[in-house]
Write a protein that holds these residues in place. Structure first.
Motif, PDB file in Angstrom:
ATOM      1  N   SER A 168       0.361  -1.227  -0.182  1.00 32.91           N
ATOM      2  CA  SER A 168      -0.490  -0.008   0.213  1.00 32.91           C
ATOM      3  C   SER A 168       0.825   0.910  -0.523  1.00 32.91           C
ATOM      4  O   SER A 168       1.164   1.468   1.564  1.00 32.91           O
ATOM      5  CB  SER A 168      -0.887   0.284   1.079  1.00 32.91           C
ATOM      6  N   ARG A 169       1.241   1.890  -1.111  1.00 38.21           N
ATOM      7  CA  ARG A 169       1.851   3.102  -1.211  1.00 38.21           C
ATOM      8  C   ARG A 169       0.686   4.059  -0.340  1.00 38.21           C
ATOM      9  O   ARG A 169       2.008   5.143  -0.405  1.00 38.21           O
ATOM     10  CB  ARG A 169       2.209   3.029  -2.853  1.00 38.21           C
ATOM     11  N   LYS A 170      -0.090   4.334  -1.245  1.00 35.26           N
ATOM     12  CA  LYS A 170      -0.598   5.066  -0.633  1.00 35.26           C
ATOM     13  C   LYS A 170      -0.950   5.616   1.241  1.00 35.26           C
ATOM     14  O   LYS A 170      -0.685   6.323   1.816  1.00 35.26           O
ATOM     15  CB  LYS A 170      -2.493   4.920  -0.850  1.00 35.26           C
ATOM     16  N   LEU A 171      -1.367   4.415   1.899  1.00 30.99           N
ATOM     17  CA  LEU A 171      -1.155   4.135   3.634  1.00 30.99           C
ATOM     18  C   LEU A 171       0.304   4.624   3.699  1.00 30.99           C
ATOM     19  O   LEU A 171       0.154   5.763   4.214  1.00 30.99           O
ATOM     20  CB  LEU A 171      -1.718   2.651   3.798  1.00 30.99           C
ATOM     21  N   ALA A 219       1.706  12.526  -1.782  1.00 31.92           N
ATOM     22  CA  ALA A 219       0.576  11.746  -1.673  1.00 31.92           C
ATOM     23  C   ALA A 219      -0.638  12.073  -2.214  1.00 31.92           C
ATOM     24  O   ALA A 219      -1.590  11.513  -3.012  1.00 31.92           O
ATOM     25  CB  ALA A 219       0.176  12.126   0.153  1.00 31.92           C
ATOM     26  N   VAL A 220      -0.642  13.354  -3.475  1.00 30.52           N
ATOM     27  CA  VAL A 220      -1.152  13.929  -3.987  1.00 30.52           C
ATOM     28  C   VAL A 220      -1.352  13.289  -5.217  1.00 30.52           C
ATOM     29  O   VAL A 220      -2.055  13.006  -5.616  1.00 30.52           O
ATOM     30  CB  VAL A 220      -1.707  15.942  -4.260  1.00 30.52           C
ATOM     31  N   LYS A 221      -0.100  12.598  -5.181  1.00 35.03           N
ATOM     32  CA  LYS A 221       0.079  12.457  -6.574  1.00 35.03           C
ATOM     33  C   LYS A 221      -0.399  10.944  -6.493  1.00 35.03           C
ATOM     34  O   LYS A 221      -1.313  10.053  -7.609  1.00 35.03           O
ATOM     35  CB  LYS A 221       1.996  12.139  -7.421  1.00 35.03           C
ATOM     36  N   LEU A 222      -0.082  10.163  -5.689  1.00 33.21           N
ATOM     37  CA  LEU A 222      -0.420   8.578  -5.276  1.00 33.21           C
ATOM     38  C   LEU A 222      -2.266   8.968  -5.487  1.00 33.21           C
ATOM     39  O   LEU A 222      -2.866   7.695  -5.884  1.00 33.21           O
ATOM     40  CB  LEU A 222      -0.060   8.239  -3.996  1.00 33.21           C
ATOM     41  N   SER A 223      -3.091   9.611  -4.964  1.00 40.84           N
ATOM     42  CA  SER A 223      -3.742   9.730  -4.753  1.00 40.84           C
ATOM     43  C   SER A 223      -5.176   9.865  -6.341  1.00 40.84           C
ATOM     44  O   SER A 223      -6.238   9.735  -6.196  1.00 40.84           O
ATOM     45  CB  SER A 223      -4.759  10.493  -3.784  1.00 40.84           C
ATOM     46  N   SER A 224      -4.534  10.738  -6.908  1.00 39.36           N
ATOM     47  CA  SER A 224      -5.252  10.999  -8.248  1.00 39.36           C
ATOM     48  C   SER A 224      -4.842   9.434  -9.443  1.00 39.36           C
ATOM     49  O   SER A 224      -5.063   9.890 -10.476  1.00 39.36           O
ATOM     50  CB  SER A 224      -3.905  12.091  -8.975  1.00 39.36           C
ATOM     51  N   GLU A 225      -4.067   8.456  -9.080  1.00 41.45           N
ATOM     52  CA  GLU A 225      -3.643   7.272  -9.676  1.00 41.45           C
ATOM     53  C   GLU A 225      -4.825   6.295  -9.058  1.00 41.45           C
ATOM     54  O   GLU A 225      -4.356   5.487  -7.623  1.00 41.45           O
ATOM     55  CB  GLU A 225      -2.564   6.898  -9.723  1.00 41.45           C
TER      56      GLU A 225
END
Length: 229
Positions: A168-171, A219-225
């Motif tokens: 989990s990269r986002k977490l 984090a923003v970059k990951l959340s957009s994917e």
């Protein structure tokens, strides 16, 4: 050993989410202490609240190892140690036990057994690091290593490492971000409250704020994917 292993498998996902939510809330409530300023409450308990929400979300996504480790490390880090200290004091003739110590000891043992049970049940590791992840994370890691000793650095990165190993990269990005979330407010508060601050403190705080913005961007970059967990 089989009994410990069955502790994890014997609980449904729904029950685990309820347990995590209740223990996170209980840990947040029990950590309240007398503060003189509203700002002190905010800067201390907002990160705890966010850690609790991340623990619940991690369990919802099936990352039980991460979820229960967050509870043990963030909300009940001294639960077992406090019980042992009270036991040693009792041997010396002083009664230091309280209801809270007994309750937190039971919770701490339960969380530790859950973590062991999850590990015995088998944890699927699926790290998905990319070069961009290493670039963003290395900035924060470098800051931690420069301004902390190795043990403190490892403790600060353990939850992030577990999240990455579980895939989990986002977490991982959110947990890393939380470490620096209060840095700007703490820095401003110290400038207002104290006439003189060391150069080392200024450097650590300013670079910490830079790291915070880097991690927010990450984090923003990951959340957009949407395909990234």
């Amino acid at each position: 050993m089989q009994t410990i292993k069955n502790l994890n498998t014997g609980l449904s996902d729904g029950i685990k989410i309820v347990i995590v939510a209740v223990l996170a809330l209980a840990g947040l409530v029990s950590s309240f202490s007398g503060q003189n300023r509203l700002f002190d409450y905010f800067i201390q308990y907002l990160p705890l609240l966010l850690f609790g929400l991340i623990a619940i979300y991690a369990q919802f996504k099936g990352y039980s190892l991460l979820s229960f480790t967050i509870l043990l490390m963030i909300f009940y880090p001294s639960s077992i140690n406090n019980f042992m200290d009270a036991t040693i004091q009792l041997l010396g003739g002083r009664v230091a036990f309280t209801l809270q110590i007994f309750m937190q000891f039971g919770i701490g043992v339960f969380l530790l057994l859950m973590i062991v049970s999850i590990l015995l049940s088998g944890v699927q590791l699926k790290p998905k690091l990319r070069n961009e992840d290493l670039l963003f994370l290395s900035i924060g890691i470098l800051h931690i290593l420069v301004f902390n000793n190795v043990i403190a650095a490892f403790n600060g990165l353990l939850l992030v490492l577990i999240a990455l190993l579980l895939g989990s990269r986002k977490l991982a990005s959110l947990l890393f971000l939380l470490k620096y979330l209060m840095t700007p407010l703490s820095y401003i508060d110290n400038i207002v409250r104290y006439d003189t601050l060391s150069l080392a403190f200024h450097i650590r705080s300013i670079t910490g704020i830079i790291v915070l913005f880097v991690l927010i961007a990450y984090a923003v970059k990951l959340s957009s994917e949407p395909n990234i967990d």
